[in-house]
Design a protein around this motif. Structure first.
Motif, PDB file in Angstrom:
ATOM      1  N   SER A  79       0.809  -1.220   0.000  1.00 25.93           N
ATOM      2  CA  SER A  79       0.000   0.000   0.000  1.00 25.93           C
ATOM      3  C   SER A  79       0.841   1.269   0.000  1.00 25.93           C
ATOM      4  O   SER A  79       0.316   2.361  -0.148  1.00 25.93           O
ATOM      5  CB  SER A  79      -0.952   0.005   1.204  1.00 25.93           C
ATOM      6  N   LEU A  80       2.157   1.139   0.159  1.00 28.68           N
ATOM      7  CA  LEU A  80       3.034   2.307   0.192  1.00 28.68           C
ATOM      8  C   LEU A  80       3.284   2.809  -1.229  1.00 28.68           C
ATOM      9  O   LEU A  80       3.830   2.099  -2.064  1.00 28.68           O
ATOM     10  CB  LEU A  80       4.366   1.958   0.872  1.00 28.68           C
ATOM     11  N   LYS A  81       2.868   4.020  -1.493  1.00 28.36           N
ATOM     12  CA  LYS A  81       3.045   4.653  -2.799  1.00 28.36           C
ATOM     13  C   LYS A  81       4.094   5.755  -2.682  1.00 28.36           C
ATOM     14  O   LYS A  81       4.392   6.227  -1.583  1.00 28.36           O
ATOM     15  CB  LYS A  81       1.728   5.263  -3.295  1.00 28.36           C
ATOM     16  N   LEU A  82       4.629   6.182  -3.809  1.00 27.14           N
ATOM     17  CA  LEU A  82       5.609   7.267  -3.790  1.00 27.14           C
ATOM     18  C   LEU A  82       5.025   8.532  -3.166  1.00 27.14           C
ATOM     19  O   LEU A  82       5.701   9.236  -2.418  1.00 27.14           O
ATOM     20  CB  LEU A  82       6.112   7.562  -5.203  1.00 27.14           C
ATOM     21  N   THR A  83       3.770   8.810  -3.450  1.00 24.33           N
ATOM     22  CA  THR A  83       3.111   9.991  -2.879  1.00 24.33           C
ATOM     23  C   THR A  83       3.080   9.907  -1.360  1.00 24.33           C
ATOM     24  O   THR A  83       3.354  10.895  -0.672  1.00 24.33           O
ATOM     25  CB  THR A  83       1.675  10.117  -3.439  1.00 24.33           C
TER      26      THR A  83
END
Length: 172
Positions: A79-83
């Motif tokens: 669930s970790l995105k760059l944003t």
């Protein structure tokens, strides 16, 4: 954490460069499609495949870097995105800025690649339709016109002028 961020930014930078190379090739492909130069089209397609292979390799490295960072931050890597990562880095403005710049660059160039590939796809579709149209004309010109012989169902019999199904007529 700093070295993990530097690694991620480096991988994103290299990935962006590969996408920029892909964009250049896709743009070259547009003019080659318009010209109908099949040899050049095949060459560009081969080059694209090499670049895509490099992008896939870098994508794996990016996933590994994100996994390492997620472990350090105790976050779910799926669930970790760059944003999200950019937001987490608010106390590290230099890393935050570097990551944001690379993310924006990647989003921009990937969008450009999609746009140019969409145009190329439409050009190829139009070229294929033109080839099919020309093939239909060629096939129709080789077929003799039908006779005006009518059947009882008020339609033509489908017989062609100058064509007999029996082959050679010995009576003539």
């Amino acid at each position: 954490m700093a070295s993990l961020m530097e690694n991620l930014v480096d991988v994103l930078d290299r990935e962006c460069t590969m996408y920029e190379n892909l964009l250049g090739l896709s743009s070259q492909k547009t003019s080659v499609i318009i010209e109908g130069n099949l040899e050049a089209l095949a060459k560009i397609t081969d080059e694209e495949q090499c670049v895509i292979g490099n992008i896939q390799s870098l994508e794996k490295k990016r996933e590994e870097a994100m996994k390492d960072i997620a472990n350090v931050l105790n976050k779910d890597v799926n669930s970790l995105k760059l944003t999200d990562l950019i937001e987490v880095l608010e106390k590290r403005p230099v890393d935050q800025k570097n990551l944001a710049v690379q993310r924006d660059r990647l989003v921009g160039v990937a969008g450009d690649v999609r746009r140019v590939n969409g145009q190329n796809q439409e050009l190829l579709r139009s070229s294929l339709e033109m080839v099919q149209f020309e093939m239909n004309i060629i096939q129709a010109s080789k077929r003799a016109p039908e006779t005006a012989n009518y059947s009882r169902a008020l339609g033509t019999t489908g017989e062609c002028l100058g064509y007999t199904s029996g082959g050679f007529d010995a009576k003539q």
